[in-house]
Scaffold this motif. Structure first.
Motif, PDB file in Angstrom:
ATOM      1  N   ALA A 139     -23.817 -38.761  18.321  1.00 16.18           N
ATOM      2  CA  ALA A 139     -23.057 -39.961  17.997  1.00 16.18           C
ATOM      3  C   ALA A 139     -21.928 -40.139  19.022  1.00 16.18           C
ATOM      4  O   ALA A 139     -21.152 -39.220  19.269  1.00 16.18           O
ATOM      5  CB  ALA A 139     -22.478 -39.848  16.592  1.00 16.18           C
ATOM      6  N   GLY A 140     -21.858 -41.296  19.646  1.00 17.42           N
ATOM      7  CA  GLY A 140     -20.828 -41.530  20.650  1.00 17.42           C
ATOM      8  C   GLY A 140     -21.220 -40.944  21.999  1.00 17.42           C
ATOM      9  O   GLY A 140     -22.324 -40.429  22.186  1.00 17.42           O
ATOM     10  N   GLU A 141     -20.300 -41.015  22.951  1.00 19.49           N
ATOM     11  CA  GLU A 141     -20.590 -40.549  24.309  1.00 19.49           C
ATOM     12  C   GLU A 141     -20.460 -39.035  24.437  1.00 19.49           C
ATOM     13  O   GLU A 141     -21.395 -38.349  24.818  1.00 19.49           O
ATOM     14  CB  GLU A 141     -19.661 -41.240  25.309  1.00 19.49           C
ATOM     15  CG  GLU A 141     -19.932 -42.735  25.431  1.00 19.49           C
ATOM     16  CD  GLU A 141     -19.100 -43.369  26.527  1.00 19.49           C
ATOM     17  OE1 GLU A 141     -18.360 -42.623  27.215  1.00 19.49           O
ATOM     18  OE2 GLU A 141     -19.175 -44.591  26.694  1.00 19.49           O
TER      19      GLU A 141
END
Length: 261
Positions: free
Chosen positions: A69-71
């Protein structure tokens, strides 16, 4: 695909076959493996019921999704994922995929903990792997090698002739390739250093090996990674094979002399 043919009477069919195998990445690695899609995902020695396997896969997927989830996940997120994987393996210590996922999560933790202290610009490839072989990261890298080794042990068939499932083949290809890559990286880091710095590269289990020995170990893992279906490993197995490199050097020298003559 370029074939090596019998150019002179002194080159036997067996010699030609050996040279072909050395220089052609597609010549043999996966030919000895029988993959049977009807087999259960994991061998009976894993000793986990199909119901529990489905639950484990779901738990494992949830853990990995949090990391994706996310970078870039935070250290807290990665440490939480490690705790959850540790808990899963405490309950089911014979479940192979959790070991490979924990090894990858440990690599991510090493990147977050040690890469931030590395001077200069970092690439996606070099950042994790250079920092992983510093003395400070020795404990983490030791755990990574231990997890990859355990996954390979649990998933490898008793006999090389035994058929394996698709899940087994994928895991073995990935785990051998992953370990081979780390061994090759350790060899190159070791070559770039000297004296006590070179001796301190990687976990303790690797420190008694020279850079050339580490590269040979990587070549063996790449061979098995290719044998179980990883195409990149097939290529790397050829590039790191010491006999292929030796034969290549001989051929290059012969061609050089012929051109000069």
């Amino acid at each position: 695909m370029t074939s090596i043919t019998q150019a002179r009477p002194s080159l036997t069919n067996n010699d030609a076959a050996v040279l072909q195998a050395l220089f052609d990445a597609e010549s043999s690695p996966s030919s000895g493996i029988t993959i049977d899609s009807s087999l259960p995902s994991w061998p009976a020695t894993v000793n986990i019921s199909q119901t529990d396997l489905a639950t484990l896969k779901a738990r494992e997927t949830q853990i990995i999704l949090k990391l994706q989830a996310g970078e870039t996940p935070s250290q807290e997120t990665v440490r939480t994922a490690l705790e959850e994987l540790n808990s899963l393996l405490e309950q089911y210590p014979t479940y192979p995929p959790a070991y490979t996922n924990r090894a990858q999560t440990l690599r991510l933790l090493a990147d977050l903990e040690y890469n931030q202290h590395q001077p200069g610009p970092q690439t996606a490839e070099s950042s994790t792997d250079e920092s992983l072989f510093t003395p400070e990261a020795a404990e983490l890298s030791s755990r990574i090698f231990a997890d990859l080794g355990q996954a390979i042990t649990l998933a490898t068939p008793v006999s090389p002739a035994d058929p394996i499932s698709s899940a087994q083949a994928r895991l073995l290809a990935d785990a051998h390739t992953h370990r081979g890559y780390l061994l090759l990286k350790a060899a190159r880091v070791k070559k770039s250093l000297s004296g006590l710095e070179g001796e301190a590269v990687g976990p303790e289990r690797l420190r008694g090996h020279s850079a050339d020995q580490l590269e040979e170990m990587a070549s063996r893992d790449f061979f098995f990674g290719g044998r179980y279906g990883n195409k990149v490993a097939q290529q790397l197995a050829v590039q790191t094979n010491p006999y292929a490199k030796m034969c290549g050097a001989i051929v290059k020298e012969a061609m050089r002399k012929e051109m000069e003559g």
